[in-house]
Design an enzyme around this catalytic site. Sequence first.
Site, PDB file in Angstrom:
ATOM      1  CE  LYS A  67      -4.679   7.603  -0.793  1.00  0.00           C
ATOM      2  NZ  LYS A  67      -4.166   6.793  -1.920  1.00  0.00           N
ATOM      3  CG  HIS A  95      -3.124  10.812   1.222  1.00  0.00           C
ATOM      4  ND1 HIS A  95      -3.467  10.104   2.344  1.00  0.00           N
ATOM      5  CD2 HIS A  95      -1.979  10.237   0.755  1.00  0.00           C
ATOM      6  CE1 HIS A  95      -2.576   9.157   2.560  1.00  0.00           C
ATOM      7  NE2 HIS A  95      -1.669   9.206   1.609  1.00  0.00           N
ATOM      8  CB  SER A 133      -0.931   0.009   1.219  1.00  0.00           C
ATOM      9  OG  SER A 133      -0.180  -0.064   2.421  1.00  0.00           O
TER      10      SER A 133
END
Length: 241
Positions: free
Chosen positions: A139, A135, A101
Amino acid sequence: MKIALIGYGKMGKMIEQIARERGHEIVSIIDIDNQEDFESEAFASADVAIEFTAPQVAYGNFLKCFAKGVKVVSGSTGWKDEHQADVERLIAEGNTLFWASNFSVGVAVFSAVNRYLAKIMNGFPQYDAHMEETHHIHKIDAPSGTAITLAEGILENLDRKTSWIKGEENKPYDPATLRIDSLRRGEVPGIHTVRYDSEADCITITHDAHSRKGFALGAVLAAEYTKEHQGLLTISDMFKF
């Protein structure tokens, strides 16, 4: 080493730069507008394909790579719930996938610290654990794949938490769940924070990425590792944490 790139956004371009700096050859670059290149001799010549795309196409990309005998390094998230069993079957048939990830060396270290801290905090029930990830606004998935991996590391070691849940503002949650709050702001590469809160104090650990370069370097290091190894590989295999 011969590398194929699948996905040619900001991350793909940075991976290309680092791979070339490390002396590797980019033999194929596949993006949304040239999918037919999966059938090319150039793509089939790759030792490893590095794949950073969207959750809905990642598994299909794995199939195309395996059909040509090309090993895969993937940083795509969001495909595991639907296709984990399919991937395990394909690996058993002799294919190779390195999945993470997050490929940052710093995140690998942070993950190890996170698991160890959860194991310690298991003996201190007065502390409630929760997480936050931030983020960039582009995203799509939330929580991030990295946040989910970190949460799984906590759940494995903290008996009082049995599952994770996506945080929602002003919504109460079961104390047995690990809340993950997701924030989207500007061009933030990635910030992950784990907190243990009590009436007396708060213990916090944070990983704050300064740029995507650490992720890109990690992906190339993973490709170098994958060229020499077989099966379903993870960041823990490469760093031996």
